[in-house]
Design a protein around this motif. Structure first.
Motif, mmCIF file in Angstrom:
data_model
loop_
_atom_site.group_PDB
_atom_site.id
_atom_site.type_symbol
_atom_site.label_atom_id
_atom_site.label_comp_id
_atom_site.label_asym_id
_atom_site.label_seq_id
_atom_site.Cartn_x
_atom_site.Cartn_y
_atom_site.Cartn_z
ATOM 1 N N VAL A 253 0.856 -1.188 0.000
ATOM 2 C CA VAL A 253 0.000 0.000 0.000
ATOM 3 C C VAL A 253 0.892 1.239 0.000
ATOM 4 O O VAL A 253 1.961 1.231 0.611
ATOM 5 N N GLY A 262 1.433 9.692 -5.050
ATOM 6 C CA GLY A 262 0.206 8.920 -5.215
ATOM 7 C C GLY A 262 0.023 8.494 -6.660
ATOM 8 O O GLY A 262 -0.373 7.352 -6.948
ATOM 9 N N HIS A 263 0.323 9.392 -7.596
ATOM 10 C CA HIS A 263 0.183 9.069 -9.018
ATOM 11 C C HIS A 263 1.234 8.054 -9.464
ATOM 12 O O HIS A 263 0.957 7.193 -10.301
ATOM 13 N N ALA A 266 0.107 4.647 -8.248
ATOM 14 C CA ALA A 266 -1.056 4.201 -9.016
ATOM 15 C C ALA A 266 -0.666 3.707 -10.403
ATOM 16 O O ALA A 266 -1.227 2.723 -10.893
ATOM 17 N N LYS A 271 -1.999 -0.324 -4.554
ATOM 18 C CA LYS A 271 -3.127 0.268 -3.832
ATOM 19 C C LYS A 271 -2.667 1.584 -3.214
ATOM 20 O O LYS A 271 -1.661 1.623 -2.496
ATOM 21 N N THR A 272 -3.408 2.641 -3.472
ATOM 22 C CA THR A 272 -2.965 3.984 -3.082
ATOM 23 C C THR A 272 -4.045 4.696 -2.284
ATOM 24 O O THR A 272 -5.111 5.019 -2.808
ATOM 25 N N VAL A 273 -3.761 4.931 -1.012
ATOM 26 C CA VAL A 273 -4.649 5.698 -0.139
ATOM 27 C C VAL A 273 -4.165 7.142 -0.154
ATOM 28 O O VAL A 273 -2.981 7.409 0.045
ATOM 29 N N THR A 274 -5.084 8.073 -0.404
ATOM 30 C CA THR A 274 -4.695 9.480 -0.464
ATOM 31 C C THR A 274 -5.444 10.303 0.579
ATOM 32 O O THR A 274 -6.590 10.007 0.915
ATOM 33 N N ASN A 289 -7.278 4.629 -11.409
ATOM 34 C CA ASN A 289 -7.860 3.311 -11.158
ATOM 35 C C ASN A 289 -7.956 2.955 -9.675
ATOM 36 O O ASN A 289 -7.950 1.780 -9.310
ATOM 37 N N GLN A 290 -8.031 3.961 -8.814
ATOM 38 C CA GLN A 290 -8.168 3.711 -7.381
ATOM 39 C C GLN A 290 -9.624 3.902 -6.969
ATOM 40 O O GLN A 290 -10.247 4.890 -7.348
ATOM 41 N N TYR A 294 -10.743 5.017 -1.383
ATOM 42 C CA TYR A 294 -9.325 5.091 -1.014
ATOM 43 C C TYR A 294 -8.905 6.537 -0.766
ATOM 44 O O TYR A 294 -7.810 6.781 -0.262
#
Length: 339
Positions: A253, A262-263, A266, A271-274, A289-290, A294
């Motif tokens: 993650v 974050g980009h 991705a 998996k990217t939590v922002t 595509n998140q 998220y």
């Protein structure tokens, strides 16, 4: 038009996150139109982003040297004409690229529609609804060249096998790996560092944490975090962009602000939590595509003017720490549910 277009010049000069967002779009383009060759005009530092794409090459631009100013852009246009491209996809649409449009006249030159009016209406509160994503705006440019792109079924590169240096940074191989990039261009987009330390303190008990950032002050802060907790390593300032991509591809993650990291995560399928402060995903800059959930958003009941700007550079003083309305436990729970 598309039958004649076998070689496209794609222009996206900066910034890091915006350039990273082109990658999944170009990936879909060359997968769905395998006879098309792409040359990306961008800063040489960003070249590693495109390393996994077939039929894609980078033409480095030197905006501070030989390509500086109008004369430099004229020299650049002469270089670009030698590439014999059939069309230009301008994914930046700024003064520099408009000058290049003049110098490259005679070729189809399609420019991104940035949706400035809709974004302004979103900011001033005329409506509150999701706008077209930046990825789709990029795809629309190719659509106008007769090369329609479907972004709904993306392919991501495989995890990179790490060399000894990078493997040592991954820590205990039995622990899940969480990347954390706590910085952004504007403080209003950042999670307060005291709360971020709470997040790190909790997660590092069970998981291996890798900290990302850049710049002298950021590195000092991240070094301090590394020294405070077990299972935490700071890689800021120690890796090339290629090495960072290798490392990020092996994360379970990534936790990032509304920022470039974050980009990057991705585009690698991580998996990217922002965390979002005075900006909002509705402006179209969410990582590719998140899932919507998220994105952890500041409280719009307490801060009803969010989004106060597209980039986070304009906000009431009282909104500076809007992200404090997101509790550390909420972040921890989200990550633990995904890992």
């Amino acid at each position: 038009m598309s039958k004649k277009i076998k070689h496209i010049l794609v222009i996206r000069l900066s910034a890091m996150g915006d350039v990273a967002m082109t990658v999944p779009v170009l990936g879909a383009l060359v997968q769905q139109h395998p006879k098309v060759k792409v040359t990306v005009l961008t800063r040489p530092f960003f070249a590693p982003f495109f390393r996994s794409l077939s039929n894609v090459e980078v033409y480095p631009v030197d905006l501070k040297g030989k390509h500086k100013g109008v004369l430099g852009l004229f020299k650049l246009s002469k270089e670009l004409r030698k590439l014999k491209v059939h069309a230009v996809a301008d994914l930046h649409n700024v003064i520099r690229t408009n000058i290049l449009k003049i110098f490259l006249s005679g070729k189809p030159f399609i420019q991104i529609k940035k949706g400035r009016k809709e974004k302004n209406d979103l900011i001033i509160g005329k409506f509150f609804k999701p706008l077209k994503t930046t990825h789709q705006r990029y795809a629309d440019v190719f659509g106008k060249l007769g090369l329609k792109i479907d972004l709904s079924t993306p392919n991501f590169p495989d995890n990179v096998k790490l060399n000894g240096k990078l493997e040592s940074l991954m820590g205990d191989l039995t622990k899940k790996k969480i990347g954390i990039a706590p910085f952004a261009a504007h403080e209003s987009k950042m999670y307060p560092l005291d709360l971020m330390e709470e997040v790190i303190a909790n997660l590092s008990k069970e998981y291996h944490i890798i900290l990302f950032g850049g710049g002298k002050k950021e590195i000092e802060v991240l070094n301090s975090m590394e020294n405070k907790f077990e299972n935490v390593v700071n890689v800021a300032g120690n890796l090339s962009l290629n090495e960072e991509l290798d490392l990020i591809s092996n994360l379970d993650v990534m936790l990032s602000m509304d920022s470039g990291n974050g980009h990057i995560a991705a585009l690698l399928g991580v998996k990217t939590v922002t965390i979002w402060g005075v900006t909002h995903p509705y402006a179209g800059f969410a990582p590719f595509n998140q899932p919507e959930d998220y994105a952890l958003l500041s409280d719009r009941i307490k801060f009803p003017e969010i989004p106060t700007s597209v980039y986070g550079n304009k906000f009431p003083e009282s909104y500076k720490e809007a992200t404090r309305s997101i509790t550390p436990q909420r972040i921890i729970n989200k990550i633990e549910n995904l890992i």
